[in-house]
Design an enzyme around this catalytic site. Structure first.
Site, mmCIF file in Angstrom:
data_model
loop_
_atom_site.group_PDB
_atom_site.id
_atom_site.type_symbol
_atom_site.label_atom_id
_atom_site.label_comp_id
_atom_site.label_asym_id
_atom_site.label_seq_id
_atom_site.Cartn_x
_atom_site.Cartn_y
_atom_site.Cartn_z
ATOM 1 N N HIS A 210 8.825 21.941 27.041
ATOM 2 C CA HIS A 210 8.308 21.759 28.398
ATOM 3 C C HIS A 210 9.084 20.653 29.097
ATOM 4 O O HIS A 210 9.547 19.706 28.457
ATOM 5 C CB HIS A 210 6.806 21.450 28.382
ATOM 6 C CG HIS A 210 6.449 20.160 27.686
ATOM 7 N ND1 HIS A 210 6.195 19.001 28.379
ATOM 8 C CD2 HIS A 210 6.333 19.846 26.376
ATOM 9 C CE1 HIS A 210 5.926 18.032 27.513
ATOM 10 N NE2 HIS A 210 5.997 18.509 26.296
ATOM 11 N N HIS B 290 10.210 19.163 33.481
ATOM 12 C CA HIS B 290 10.276 19.421 34.929
ATOM 13 C C HIS B 290 11.685 19.845 35.317
ATOM 14 O O HIS B 290 12.440 19.061 35.883
ATOM 15 C CB HIS B 290 9.905 18.164 35.711
ATOM 16 C CG HIS B 290 8.467 17.760 35.565
ATOM 17 N ND1 HIS B 290 7.414 18.622 35.774
ATOM 18 C CD2 HIS B 290 7.903 16.585 35.240
ATOM 19 C CE1 HIS B 290 6.264 17.991 35.588
ATOM 20 N NE2 HIS B 290 6.536 16.742 35.255
#
Ligand SMILES: *[C@@H]1O[C@H](CO)[C@@H](O)[C@H](O)[C@H]1NC(C)=O
Ligand SMILES: *[C@@H]1O[C@H](CO)[C@@H](O)[C@H](O)[C@H]1NC(C)=O
Ligand SMILES: *[C@@H]1O[C@H](CO)[C@@H](O)[C@H](O)[C@H]1NC(C)=O
Ligand SMILES: *[C@@H]1O[C@H](CO)[C@@H](O)[C@H](O)[C@H]1NC(C)=O
Ligand SMILES: *[C@@H]1O[C@H](CO)[C@@H](O)[C@H](O)[C@H]1NC(C)=O
Length: 344
Positions: free
Chosen positions: A134, A136
């Protein structure tokens, strides 16, 4: 004279015809090769999937491959921390690895060499267990680097809600790390006033985030209001994402994910329901925007495209959900089977 021209023409025509024939043949051959390669791929895929099959009945979706890789390229301020918390809570029990991709300075795109390094590393790094990445970072087309793609998942949120929530988050923080001093701590300006005064922080162009995140690493993705970026984002969502949920329907998202990839998310729904308070991250203060503020946003192309993208994702999610889950959010299970298998 006339004949000569005709003759000349027909010679040209024949020449052109030959070229076209060759082109058609080459295209056909390339296509054929692709088809053969695909057929090979899918037959290999099938045989690994069918390992647990009993008499052509239930197929397992506990993918045996240790190379099962899920990439959640999370959009900031969409409730992603709550969801990632689930993955960290489940990883020991379900035996998978969770890795955070820290992209420096909150840039949402990577340099070209980093894209290549990341794509190669992620697809070749054999962690001996399924993995969940994970970070951004905007959508990345792995095939461009000759690498096999992970299963992409994501969660998006109503665009204006996301912006307002972020605005107050920077001023008042949240209950996740309540003592951290935020960037605009002490600033009492309301979102409405910020919009009325036309401050840069509240410019509708700042809404341009979910579309470019799904669009990817191309210059035009990041031009606010670009209709090309909008189309690209929708295309990626349907073609390259396994599942995209919305913040407003997090529980359903968790349920669909558990039904689809049980080897990572077995027990996720139960855990989410049990601890939804501890998993949910709430901004400490948030004043809903006034009608005139909302009207001003609705007027902008950026809001319109971002909102349409959100609605598109929501429809797709609802559709997937209704095919996958019963009303109580339990898995409908396998709804197809093989029969008339010959020769016996
Ligand atoms: C990412 O790395 C930077 C630099 O090491 C660090 O300051 C930052 O806290 C990290 N981000 C997260 C979300 O952990
Ligand atoms: C996983 O990936 C590695 C490296 O690409 C490969 O050598 C291995 O055969 C793969 N394993 C499975 C089970 O597909
Ligand atoms: C991927 O990166 C990690 C961390 O830098 C490294 O330990 C690992 O060996 C790399 N794997 C491959 C296949 O390059
Ligand atoms: C508070 O935030 C608003 C909106 O960005 C800005 O216009 C204003 O200058 C800030 N006030 C202070 C005291 O920094
Ligand atoms: C919306 O845009 C139109 C045309 O640009 C303008 O006349 C109108 O005042 C705008 N409305 C709002 C609420 O900003």
């Amino acid at each position: 004279m006339t004949i000569f021209v005709t003759c000349n023409l027909s010679a040209r025509t024949v020449f052109l015809f030959n070229i076209i024939t060759v082109l058609v043949l080459v295209t056909y051959l390339v296509d054929l090769e692709k088809k053969i390669a695909n057929a090979k791929d899918s037959s290999e895929h099938d045989s690994s999937l069918l390992n647990n099959q009993v008499n052509g009945a239930l197929l397992s979706n506990s993918f045996s491959s240790q190379n099962l890789t899920v990439f959640y390229n999370r959009v900031p301020k969409t409730g992603s921390t709550s969801f990632v918390g689930l993955a960290y809570d489940l990883c020991s029990k379900n035996k998978f690895k969770v890795l955070h991709v820290n992209v420096s300075k909150n840039a949402h795109t990577m340099s070209l060499p980093d894209q290549l390094r990341f794509a190669r590393n992620l697809s070749q790094w054999d962690l001996k267990q399924p993995s969940f990445y994970h970070g951004h970072v905007a959508y990345l087309d792995f095939s461009k680097f000759g690498s096999s793609s992970p299963l992409f998942i994501n969660i998006i949120r109503q665009p204006l809600d996301r912006m307002v929530s972020y605005y107050y988050f920077l001023r008042y923080g949240d209950d996740f790390r309540p003592h951290l001093i935020r960037k605009k701590q002490g600033n009492k300006t309301s979102f409405d006033d910020c919009v009325k005064e036309g401050q840069a922080e509240c410019d509708p162009n700042n809404l341009w985030l979910q579309v470019p995140f799904f669009c990817g690493h191309h210059a035009d993705c990041w031009i606010p209001g670009s209709s090309w970026a909008f189309e690209q984002a929708k295309n990626n969502l349907v073609k390259n994402y396994l599942l995209v949920g919305v913040t407003e329907k997090m529980e359903e998202f968790v349920a669909v994910l558990e039904a689809t990839i049980p080897n990572l998310f077995k027990g996720a729904l139960k855990l989410y329901r049990k601890g939804s308070k501890s998993h949910l991250r709430k901004t400490n203060m948030k004043i809903p925007p006034k009608a005139e503020t909302i009207a001003r946003f609705r007027n902008s192309t950026v809001w319109q495209l971002e909102n349409e993208f959100y609605e598109f994702a929501l429809r797709q999610f609802e559709y997937v959900k209704s095919r996958t889950l019963k009303p109580d959010l339990s898995d409908k299970g396998q709804q197809f089977f093989y029969e008339k298998i010959r020769p016996k």
